[in-house]
Design an enzyme around this catalytic site. Structure first.
Site, PDB file in Angstrom:
ATOM      1  N   LYS A 123     -20.617  18.040  -1.907  1.00 11.52           N
ATOM      2  CA  LYS A 123     -21.853  18.455  -1.230  1.00 11.52           C
ATOM      3  C   LYS A 123     -22.892  18.956  -2.233  1.00 11.52           C
ATOM      4  O   LYS A 123     -24.066  18.629  -2.112  1.00 11.52           O
ATOM      5  CB  LYS A 123     -21.579  19.583  -0.226  1.00 11.52           C
ATOM      6  CG  LYS A 123     -20.708  19.187   0.948  1.00 11.52           C
ATOM      7  CD  LYS A 123     -20.687  20.299   1.990  1.00 11.52           C
ATOM      8  CE  LYS A 123     -20.062  21.583   1.488  1.00 11.52           C
ATOM      9  NZ  LYS A 123     -18.604  21.547   1.385  1.00 11.52           N
ATOM     10  N   ARG A 140     -20.442  26.362   9.430  1.00  9.63           N
ATOM     11  CA  ARG A 140     -19.050  26.033   9.114  1.00  9.63           C
ATOM     12  C   ARG A 140     -18.130  26.340  10.286  1.00  9.63           C
ATOM     13  O   ARG A 140     -16.931  26.118  10.190  1.00  9.63           O
ATOM     14  CB  ARG A 140     -18.616  26.857   7.927  1.00  9.63           C
ATOM     15  CG  ARG A 140     -18.445  26.086   6.630  1.00  9.63           C
ATOM     16  CD  ARG A 140     -17.692  26.997   5.729  1.00  9.63           C
ATOM     17  NE  ARG A 140     -17.353  26.546   4.420  1.00  9.63           N
ATOM     18  CZ  ARG A 140     -18.168  26.443   3.396  1.00  9.63           C
ATOM     19  NH1 ARG A 140     -19.440  26.649   3.532  1.00  9.63           N
ATOM     20  NH2 ARG A 140     -17.684  26.112   2.226  1.00  9.63           N
ATOM     21  N   ARG A 163     -12.980  21.610 -11.852  1.00  8.14           N
ATOM     22  CA  ARG A 163     -14.395  21.915 -11.612  1.00  8.14           C
ATOM     23  C   ARG A 163     -14.883  23.144 -12.380  1.00  8.14           C
ATOM     24  O   ARG A 163     -14.211  24.161 -12.431  1.00  8.14           O
ATOM     25  CB  ARG A 163     -14.603  22.143 -10.121  1.00  8.14           C
ATOM     26  CG  ARG A 163     -16.042  22.476  -9.779  1.00  8.14           C
ATOM     27  CD  ARG A 163     -16.310  22.201  -8.359  1.00  8.14           C
ATOM     28  NE  ARG A 163     -15.920  23.328  -7.525  1.00  8.14           N
ATOM     29  CZ  ARG A 163     -16.324  23.444  -6.269  1.00  8.14           C
ATOM     30  NH1 ARG A 163     -17.082  22.522  -5.722  1.00  8.14           N
ATOM     31  NH2 ARG A 163     -15.943  24.475  -5.553  1.00  8.14           N
ATOM     32  N   ARG A 223     -14.498  28.947 -10.885  1.00 11.60           N
ATOM     33  CA  ARG A 223     -14.581  29.921  -9.791  1.00 11.60           C
ATOM     34  C   ARG A 223     -13.190  30.396  -9.408  1.00 11.60           C
ATOM     35  O   ARG A 223     -12.260  29.602  -9.353  1.00 11.60           O
ATOM     36  CB  ARG A 223     -15.279  29.292  -8.578  1.00 11.60           C
ATOM     37  CG  ARG A 223     -16.785  29.366  -8.678  1.00 11.60           C
ATOM     38  CD  ARG A 223     -17.480  28.469  -7.707  1.00 11.60           C
ATOM     39  NE  ARG A 223     -16.858  28.408  -6.385  1.00 11.60           N
ATOM     40  CZ  ARG A 223     -17.310  27.635  -5.408  1.00 11.60           C
ATOM     41  NH1 ARG A 223     -18.363  26.883  -5.596  1.00 11.60           N
ATOM     42  NH2 ARG A 223     -16.706  27.611  -4.240  1.00 11.60           N
ATOM     43  N   ARG A 233      -8.381  26.881   1.474  1.00  7.94           N
ATOM     44  CA  ARG A 233      -9.732  26.476   1.891  1.00  7.94           C
ATOM     45  C   ARG A 233      -9.694  25.168   2.667  1.00  7.94           C
ATOM     46  O   ARG A 233     -10.460  24.976   3.620  1.00  7.94           O
ATOM     47  CB  ARG A 233     -10.647  26.327   0.669  1.00  7.94           C
ATOM     48  CG  ARG A 233     -11.110  27.671   0.142  1.00  7.94           C
ATOM     49  CD  ARG A 233     -11.627  27.566  -1.275  1.00  7.94           C
ATOM     50  NE  ARG A 233     -12.854  26.806  -1.395  1.00  7.94           N
ATOM     51  CZ  ARG A 233     -13.280  26.263  -2.535  1.00  7.94           C
ATOM     52  NH1 ARG A 233     -12.558  26.358  -3.632  1.00  7.94           N
ATOM     53  NH2 ARG A 233     -14.413  25.617  -2.572  1.00  7.94           N
TER      54      ARG A 233
END
Ligand code: ATP
Ligand code: MG
Length: 227
Positions: free
Chosen positions: A22, A97, A131, A164, A175
């Site tokens: 996204k 969400r 990431r 992160r 998640r």
């Protein structure tokens, strides 16, 4: 005779499981289309960095891979949307969400489309572990397919990149489960309203041209020539 073309602002949502790209697709959208990007994750991380009341509350949920309470994000995001001028198009990323958030949004704003990035969970697990994020801008890189020019360093500012806390494997799994349970039902919610546009693929470069083609069809010339 002179034809005056008035372009109406477009209100779009971009959805997809965590790590579906996204952020990357959003940055391409705002590069090519005249839209303002609002990311709930970036807004929350900014609150956390400022140690605001909202930030302190949100932090514990985020680090456990849970959703932040609806009331908190709704207030945060809706107050930002209201600052955007009525003739500016916007793209919401990471919000809503939950069905509850979607209902609150629909009380205040009219939506034109929901772009859904449909990426398999296995691809996502691989991706999130590689990431790297530039915290102050939200720019993301990936060891595998979108590496920074210099390892560990943001291309634009030269500042360090971080992994992160919520990209740790056990939090990633949590998640994905949270997404499945609380966010995936939004696909039906928007599908029934005829707003859903889903694009499947395992690579952002595969998905992006389809998203771009769709947006071109509703915003010719990137919506830049407003009269
Ligand atoms: P990506 O942006 O790569 O798809 P992501 O969507 O999981 O990953 P963010 O959107 O940056 O990550 O959000 C990070 C965290 O912030 C979420 O895991 C969640 O805890 C919280 N959060 C963000 N948006 C919302 C929201 N609309 N409602 C509740 N919690 C949210
Ligand atoms: Mg995000």
């Amino acid at each position: 005779m002179r034809l005056t073309l008035l372009r109406r602002a477009v209100h779009a949502i971009i959805m997809g499981p965590p790590g579906s790209g996204k952020g990357t697709v959003s940055s391409r959208i705002i590069r090519d289309f005249d839209m303002q990007h609002l990311s709930s994750g970036d807004l929350l991380r900014a609150e956390i960095a400022e140690e605001s009341t909202h930030g302190v509350r949100a932090k514990q949920y985020i680090e456990e891979g849970k959703l932040v309470p609806d009331a908190l994000v709704v207030e945060l995001v809706l107050s930002q949307i209201q600052k955007i001028s009525t003739n500016t198009s916007w793209l919401l990323d990471g919000f809503p969400r939950t069905i509850e958030q979607a209902k609150e949004l629909s009380k205040k704003e009219k939506l034109d489309c929901v772009i859904n990035l449909d990426v398999p969970f296995n691809t996502i697990r691989e991706r999130l572990s590689g990431r790297w994020t530039h915290l102050s801008s939200g720019r993301v890189y990936n060891d595998g397919f979108n590496p920074p020019k210099v390892p560990g360093v943001d291309d634009i500012t030269g500042e360090p990149l971080v992994q992160r806390n919520d990209d740790k494997p056990e939090t990633v799994q949590k998640r994905l489960e949270t997404y499945q349970l609380q966010t995936a039902p939004l696909l039906d919610f928007y599908g029934e309203k005829g707003l859903l546009h889903s694009y499947s693929g395992t690579k952002t470069d595969e998905i992006w041209p389809k998203v771009k083609e769709f947006l071109n069809s509703i915003m010719p010339q990137g919506n830049r020539s407003r009269l």
